[in-house]
Design an enzyme around this catalytic site. Sequence first.
Site: not given
Length: 270
Positions: A2-3
């Site tokens: 996840p960014e």
Amino acid sequence: MPELPEVETTVRGLRLPLEGQRLVSVEPRRPDLRRPIPPDLRQRMTGSTVTALGRRAKYGLIETDRGDTLIFHLGMSGSWRIDPAEIGRHDHLLIETGVGRRLALNDPRRFGSLDLVETSALADFPAFRALGPEPLGPDLTAAHLQRVFDGRVAPVKALLLDQRIVAGLGNIYVCEALHLAGIAPTTPGGRIGKPRLVRLVDAIRAVLTAAIQAGGSTLRDYVQPNGELGYFASQWRVYGREGEACECGAVVARRVDGGRSTFFCPKCQR
Ligand SMILES: [Zn+2]
């Protein structure tokens, strides 16, 4: 992994079931993720009411009326599940609200983290202390980049990944922003003039905003039982597209530095 856009999408997705709700049950199901879960988390959060949700860099924030903020990081594989039909062995934190919504923080690889800090001391949280400006906030400007890049010979890509310079940017969005701005990832930071820094700031905001919008459109799917919050497919400009055609007609290239891949177009990035 996840960014920032996935974390932002997750926070937006959690707002509906959590904001303004009383937490009747908050139950960690193991003592640690990447580091120990605060042993008093259950006691401090149970019975509290969620007053706000937010994000700082790649951390999600859940604030309660007891003056505490739960800080979550999704690590490599974390996601929240809303109203899961059943609880699995990778659901490490369970929350139940007063109206019977159930939420589970799922993290198979356990590189994520949970911390509980006093909201008034949030800025002193170790991971937040040295963070640079939020990429979507008003403090990320060409003038800021000019100041922090001044005299630096390090490649612009490495500088953008430095969380003290810009908070929350990861490999994917740095590759994408540099492509959109037409700047070669190896360009020394100090050699990029103001007009190109203006383009770079615009590009950073554009790629993040587009990804958040893409996440928002998939958010509808998350209201189904067992829906997972946090991941969505995106159409990258260069990321993961080595050997494919850039929009300019040249071929997207990849280089590896320190085990990290950089995707770029040798023709339209200078
Ligand atoms: Zn190109």
